[in-house]
Design a protein around this motif. Structure first.
Motif, PDB file in Angstrom:
ATOM      1  N   GLU A 149      37.427  42.419  37.070  1.00  0.00           N
ATOM      2  CA  GLU A 149      38.115  41.146  37.379  1.00  0.00           C
ATOM      3  C   GLU A 149      38.997  41.220  38.625  1.00  0.00           C
ATOM      4  O   GLU A 149      39.207  40.215  39.287  1.00  0.00           O
ATOM      5  CB  GLU A 149      38.935  40.682  36.188  1.00  0.00           C
ATOM      6  CG  GLU A 149      39.891  41.711  35.642  1.00  0.00           C
ATOM      7  CD  GLU A 149      40.698  41.255  34.438  1.00  0.00           C
ATOM      8  OE1 GLU A 149      40.329  40.289  33.744  1.00  0.00           O
ATOM      9  OE2 GLU A 149      41.748  41.875  34.212  1.00  0.00           O
TER      10      GLU A 149
ATOM     11  N   THR B 176      51.447  46.164  32.692  1.00  0.00           N
ATOM     12  CA  THR B 176      51.223  46.471  34.115  1.00  0.00           C
ATOM     13  C   THR B 176      52.527  46.892  34.779  1.00  0.00           C
ATOM     14  O   THR B 176      52.584  47.854  35.539  1.00  0.00           O
ATOM     15  CB  THR B 176      50.639  45.234  34.823  1.00  0.00           C
ATOM     16  OG1 THR B 176      49.446  44.856  34.145  1.00  0.00           O
ATOM     17  CG2 THR B 176      50.319  45.511  36.272  1.00  0.00           C
TER      18      THR B 176
ATOM     19  N   ALA C 146      49.044  38.030  32.952  1.00  0.00           N
ATOM     20  CA  ALA C 146      50.490  38.270  33.101  1.00  0.00           C
ATOM     21  C   ALA C 146      51.052  37.790  34.431  1.00  0.00           C
ATOM     22  O   ALA C 146      52.258  37.605  34.545  1.00  0.00           O
ATOM     23  CB  ALA C 146      50.776  39.754  32.913  1.00  0.00           C
TER      24      ALA C 146
ATOM     25  N   ILE D 264      38.269  29.687  53.535  1.00  0.00           N
ATOM     26  CA  ILE D 264      39.609  29.511  52.943  1.00  0.00           C
ATOM     27  C   ILE D 264      39.574  28.314  52.007  1.00  0.00           C
ATOM     28  O   ILE D 264      39.285  27.187  52.433  1.00  0.00           O
ATOM     29  CB  ILE D 264      40.667  29.335  54.038  1.00  0.00           C
ATOM     30  CG1 ILE D 264      40.687  30.577  54.935  1.00  0.00           C
ATOM     31  CG2 ILE D 264      42.052  29.073  53.428  1.00  0.00           C
ATOM     32  CD1 ILE D 264      41.546  30.439  56.173  1.00  0.00           C
TER      33      ILE D 264
ATOM     34  N   ASN E 285      39.577  37.750  56.886  1.00  0.00           N
ATOM     35  CA  ASN E 285      39.941  38.878  56.031  1.00  0.00           C
ATOM     36  C   ASN E 285      39.086  40.133  56.276  1.00  0.00           C
ATOM     37  O   ASN E 285      38.504  40.690  55.330  1.00  0.00           O
ATOM     38  CB  ASN E 285      39.861  38.475  54.555  1.00  0.00           C
ATOM     39  CG  ASN E 285      41.047  39.047  53.787  1.00  0.00           C
ATOM     40  OD1 ASN E 285      41.888  39.732  54.351  1.00  0.00           O
ATOM     41  ND2 ASN E 285      41.086  38.785  52.480  1.00  0.00           N
TER      42      ASN E 285
ATOM     43  N   GLY F  39      43.809  31.706  44.934  1.00  0.00           N
ATOM     44  CA  GLY F  39      43.631  33.157  44.754  1.00  0.00           C
ATOM     45  C   GLY F  39      42.826  33.454  43.506  1.00  0.00           C
ATOM     46  O   GLY F  39      41.981  34.358  43.488  1.00  0.00           O
TER      47      GLY F  39
ATOM     48  N   LEU G 163      45.496  42.791  42.854  1.00  0.00           N
ATOM     49  CA  LEU G 163      45.680  44.229  42.579  1.00  0.00           C
ATOM     50  C   LEU G 163      44.659  45.092  43.312  1.00  0.00           C
ATOM     51  O   LEU G 163      44.381  46.225  42.922  1.00  0.00           O
ATOM     52  CB  LEU G 163      45.581  44.463  41.069  1.00  0.00           C
ATOM     53  CG  LEU G 163      46.745  43.879  40.266  1.00  0.00           C
ATOM     54  CD1 LEU G 163      46.459  43.938  38.771  1.00  0.00           C
ATOM     55  CD2 LEU G 163      48.063  44.565  40.583  1.00  0.00           C
TER      56      LEU G 163
ATOM     57  N   GLU H 199      37.065  36.479  48.013  1.00  0.00           N
ATOM     58  CA  GLU H 199      38.304  37.175  48.437  1.00  0.00           C
ATOM     59  C   GLU H 199      38.729  36.842  49.866  1.00  0.00           C
ATOM     60  O   GLU H 199      39.167  37.711  50.620  1.00  0.00           O
ATOM     61  CB  GLU H 199      38.133  38.695  48.258  1.00  0.00           C
ATOM     62  CG  GLU H 199      37.846  39.113  46.838  1.00  0.00           C
ATOM     63  CD  GLU H 199      37.776  40.627  46.640  1.00  0.00           C
ATOM     64  OE1 GLU H 199      37.178  41.050  45.658  1.00  0.00           O
ATOM     65  OE2 GLU H 199      38.328  41.364  47.481  1.00  0.00           O
TER      66      GLU H 199
HETATM   67  P1  FAD Z   1      46.465  36.746  46.284  1.00  0.00           P
HETATM   68  O1  FAD Z   1      46.884  38.044  45.704  1.00  0.00           O
HETATM   69  O2  FAD Z   1      47.375  36.052  47.205  1.00  0.00           O
HETATM   70  O3  FAD Z   1      45.030  36.939  47.012  1.00  0.00           O
HETATM   71  C1  FAD Z   1      43.985  37.586  46.303  1.00  0.00           C
HETATM   72  C2  FAD Z   1      42.720  37.545  47.153  1.00  0.00           C
HETATM   73  O4  FAD Z   1      42.276  36.198  47.317  1.00  0.00           O
HETATM   74  C3  FAD Z   1      42.917  38.081  48.580  1.00  0.00           C
HETATM   75  O5  FAD Z   1      41.716  38.669  49.032  1.00  0.00           O
HETATM   76  C4  FAD Z   1      43.205  36.821  49.393  1.00  0.00           C
HETATM   77  O6  FAD Z   1      42.828  36.977  50.744  1.00  0.00           O
HETATM   78  C5  FAD Z   1      42.328  35.808  48.683  1.00  0.00           C
HETATM   79  N1  FAD Z   1      42.845  34.440  48.688  1.00  0.00           N
HETATM   80  C6  FAD Z   1      44.026  34.000  48.179  1.00  0.00           C
HETATM   81  N2  FAD Z   1      44.126  32.659  48.304  1.00  0.00           N
HETATM   82  C7  FAD Z   1      42.959  32.240  48.912  1.00  0.00           C
HETATM   83  C8  FAD Z   1      42.437  30.978  49.313  1.00  0.00           C
HETATM   84  N3  FAD Z   1      43.120  29.860  49.114  1.00  0.00           N
HETATM   85  N4  FAD Z   1      41.216  30.928  49.911  1.00  0.00           N
HETATM   86  C9  FAD Z   1      40.512  32.070  50.111  1.00  0.00           C
HETATM   87  N5  FAD Z   1      40.950  33.308  49.761  1.00  0.00           N
HETATM   88  C10 FAD Z   1      42.156  33.377  49.155  1.00  0.00           C
HETATM   89  N6  FAD Z   1      43.721  39.479  37.458  1.00  0.00           N
HETATM   90  C11 FAD Z   1      42.769  39.191  36.521  1.00  0.00           C
HETATM   91  O7  FAD Z   1      41.649  38.762  36.878  1.00  0.00           O
HETATM   92  N7  FAD Z   1      43.011  39.369  35.191  1.00  0.00           N
HETATM   93  C12 FAD Z   1      44.198  39.824  34.724  1.00  0.00           C
HETATM   94  O8  FAD Z   1      44.352  40.027  33.531  1.00  0.00           O
HETATM   95  C13 FAD Z   1      45.224  40.099  35.669  1.00  0.00           C
HETATM   96  N8  FAD Z   1      46.440  40.524  35.260  1.00  0.00           N
HETATM   97  C14 FAD Z   1      47.404  40.792  36.194  1.00  0.00           C
HETATM   98  C15 FAD Z   1      48.657  41.217  35.754  1.00  0.00           C
HETATM   99  C16 FAD Z   1      49.663  41.476  36.690  1.00  0.00           C
HETATM  100  C17 FAD Z   1      51.033  41.896  36.208  1.00  0.00           C
HETATM  101  C18 FAD Z   1      49.399  41.334  38.074  1.00  0.00           C
HETATM  102  C19 FAD Z   1      50.461  41.627  39.094  1.00  0.00           C
HETATM  103  C20 FAD Z   1      48.150  40.909  38.517  1.00  0.00           C
HETATM  104  C21 FAD Z   1      47.147  40.639  37.584  1.00  0.00           C
HETATM  105  N9  FAD Z   1      45.886  40.204  37.983  1.00  0.00           N
HETATM  106  C22 FAD Z   1      44.923  39.918  37.050  1.00  0.00           C
HETATM  107  C23 FAD Z   1      45.530  40.163  39.414  1.00  0.00           C
HETATM  108  C24 FAD Z   1      45.872  38.855  40.190  1.00  0.00           C
HETATM  109  O9  FAD Z   1      46.906  38.159  39.534  1.00  0.00           O
HETATM  110  C25 FAD Z   1      44.643  37.974  40.307  1.00  0.00           C
HETATM  111  O10 FAD Z   1      43.688  38.615  41.111  1.00  0.00           O
HETATM  112  C26 FAD Z   1      44.948  36.579  40.882  1.00  0.00           C
HETATM  113  O11 FAD Z   1      43.755  35.817  40.825  1.00  0.00           O
HETATM  114  C27 FAD Z   1      45.413  36.619  42.325  1.00  0.00           C
HETATM  115  O12 FAD Z   1      45.891  35.309  42.665  1.00  0.00           O
HETATM  116  P2  FAD Z   1      46.906  35.165  43.908  1.00  0.00           P
HETATM  117  O13 FAD Z   1      47.101  33.713  44.162  1.00  0.00           O
HETATM  118  O14 FAD Z   1      48.093  36.015  43.683  1.00  0.00           O
HETATM  119  O15 FAD Z   1      46.017  35.760  45.105  1.00  0.00           O
END
Ligand code: FAD
Ligand code: MLT
Ligand code: ZN
Length: 468
Positions: free
Chosen positions: A421, A332, A136, A207, A458, A145, A76, A202
């Motif tokens: 977070e 959300t 969520a 990676i 990144n 991530g 987000l 991030e």
């Molecule tokens: P991405 O969105 O794909 O990437 C996030 C970041 O990590 C980016 O900077 C990316 O470059 C980096 N990244 C991804 N994978 C790797 C890797 N393997 N190595 C190095 N860097 C990497 N977050 C919370 O903390 N708490 C919550 O309560 C929460 N609620 C949410 C509710 C909703 C409905 C949504 C849509 C999001 C929510 N989030 C929440 C945010 C999000 O889900 C988290 O940040 C989650 O950890 C992201 O994981 P992802 O795999 O989708 O990462």
């Protein structure tokens, strides 16, 4: 190296379906979940192994091409979205999604970075184990991530942020070096605690390709309730009682404004079972012991006798528990469906939460008067760990900056953080450089210069890459 040379080099070890170049195929990878950022890329790569990731990094390092790591793309803060230059490569870990090992007795699980959280938790539950991270987006968010953002969610008050559960990590550095320590030791002081450097980085320092996480025995007993409270003070007094009475069995303590719940009810046709006052609390406890239910009933009786909550309902079944969580977990989405919002993922000391909310009301009125914007609060969050999603629906995009800065100034004045977070990504980069201590920013820049001197990992996220 031309774009064609790059694609030829990738095609030497990646199969055609793991190299996306068509606009339609790349589209879902080029926009963030909130549709706030949209970028472009040479291609989207979907490697199948750490060695594939290593070769991609080596090629991009040689060609000075930026890499944007991506997991479930649920972030987000715009951290997984490339910039609009079209010069970078999105490296998605989505197809590296295997469970490598579950050690039931050693209480560890080893996974690839693209492992989706819900899939992992379901597999662990089958062997009576759990990784207590819950939020969520867990149906898409990946372990890579989750570690790269040091995700929080509803269970932080019991289990801490995701980074606290890391026992092993494998990372590919900006020069293609693979650093891998996956033995999953609970104790290893044979050098710097290097893994924590990548937690919350991030994608800007390395990676993540594999991780070992500390797991726990599944807690089959849970009790969940929704409570109507008049204000944050009452919610925090209830939280203090819960900490005393329920202790480490307290699994979640969420606050939700009545307005925000109203948007969920309208958007998804759901019904809140109790007549809330201004605020609702969702409290959940979990335990391996069946004594939980009676302790929880005692806590609830006391809560009502104390007058701290005007109304409440204890989930009488798993389906009712799930109905309570649906109200929480659709907040959300309901916010996104209600128009443009300015999201503030803030934390303040729990002791200053009520002060923050009180001063926030005055702040919103002032900003609305100064900008002419209509501001509708959509506030909820993990109040037990001082984390509020102080999200404000704002009908004037030109007022968003002033609102954002005013809220952040109030957070800092209350001794808090402007991101609890969700992290910095690109969404909060300028505010972090405005408000975070110069000493910390300089330290981060030095670490970035050491690990990613050519700034291919990144760029434009989390650390600006200011070079003297
Ligand atoms: P991405 O969105 O794909 O990437 C996030 C970041 O990590 C980016 O900077 C990316 O470059 C980096 N990244 C991804 N994978 C790797 C890797 N393997 N190595 C190095 N860097 C990497 N977050 C919370 O903390 N708490 C919550 O309560 C929460 N609620 C949410 C509710 C909703 C409905 C949504 C849509 C999001 C929510 N989030 C929440 C945010 C999000 O889900 C988290 O940040 C989650 O950890 C992201 O994981 P992802 O795999 O989708 O990462
Ligand atoms: C959540 O807790 O649901 C998210 O972190 C909040 C948000 O979407 O702002
Ligand atoms: Zn959250």
């Amino acid at each position: 190296m031309t774009t064609d040379d790059l694609l030829i080099a990738f095609a030497e070890f990646l199969s055609a379906q793991d190299i996306l170049t068509a606009a339609e195929d790349m589209k879902p990878f080029l926009q963030d979940w909130r549709h706030m950022f949209e970028g472009a890329a040479v291609c989207v790569l979907l490697p199948r192994s750490s060695q594939d990731v290593q070769r991609i990094v080596q090629i991009c390092a040689e060609a000075a091409v930026a890499i944007v790591p991506q997991g479930g793309n649920t972030g987000l803060a715009g951290g997984a979205t490339p910039d609009s230059s079209g010069g970078s490569v999105v490296l998605s870990l989505a197809r590296m999604n295997r469970i490598i090992d579950i050690d039931r007795t050693g209480l560890t699980v080893t996974v690839e970075a693209g492992m989706v959280l819900d899939t992992l938790r379901a597999a662990l539950a089958e062997v009576d184990r759990d990784l207590p991270i819950s939020f969520a987006a867990s149906g898409s968010a990946t372990l890579g991530g989750i570690l790269a953002t040091n995700a929080g969610g509803a269970n932080v008050l019991r289990s801490g942020m995701a980074g606290r559960m890391v026992l092993g990590l494998e990372v590919v550095l900006a020069d293609g070096t693979i650093v891998s320590e996956l033995s999953g030791l609970h104790k290893d002081n044979s050098g710097l605690n290097w893994m924590q450097l990548f937690v919350g980085s991030e994608g800007s320092l390395g990676i993540i390709t594999r991780a070992v996480m500390r797991i726990e025995t599944l807690r089959p007993h849970s009790a969940t309730a929704l409570l109507a409270v008049a204000d944050a003070d009452a919610a925090l007094q209830l939280y203090a009682r819960a900490v005393d009475r329920i202790g480490d069995r307290l699994a979640a303590f969420e606050i939700m404004s009545r307005d925000a719940i109203g948007r969920v009810e309208r958007a998804f046709g759901l019904k809140c079972p109790i007549e809330a006052q201004r605020w609702l609390v969702l409290i959940e406890t979990s335990s391996t012991s069946s004594y939980l239910e009676q302790d929880f009933a005692a806590f609830m009786e006391e809560a009502f006798e104390s007058g701290l909550c005007a109304d409440g309902a204890i989930a009488a079944s798993q389906s009712q528990r799930q109905a309570f969580w649906r109200l929480r977990e659709n907040l959300t989405e309901a916010e996104a469906l209600s128009g443009r919002s300015v999201k503030h993922d803030i934390s303040v000391p729990v002791s200053r939460m009520a002060e923050f909310l009180r001063r926030g009301e005055t702040l919103l009125a002032d900003v609305s008067r100064q900008t002419g914007a209509t501001l509708n609060p959509h506030i909820f969050g993990h109040i037990g760990d001082g984390n509020l999603h102080y999200n404000i629906l704002c009908d004037r995009p030109d007022a968003a900056g002033a609102l954002n800065r005013a809220v952040h100034d109030l957070v800092v004045d209350c001794g808090g953080s402007i991101t609890a977070e969700h992290g910095v990504g690109q969404y909060r980069l300028s505010e972090v450089y405005r408000l975070v201590s110069p000493a910390r920013l300089a330290l981060q820049e030095r670490i970035k210069a050491a690990l990613d001197p050519d700034m291919i990992l990144n760029p434009g996220k989390l650390i600006r890459g200011d070079r003297p």
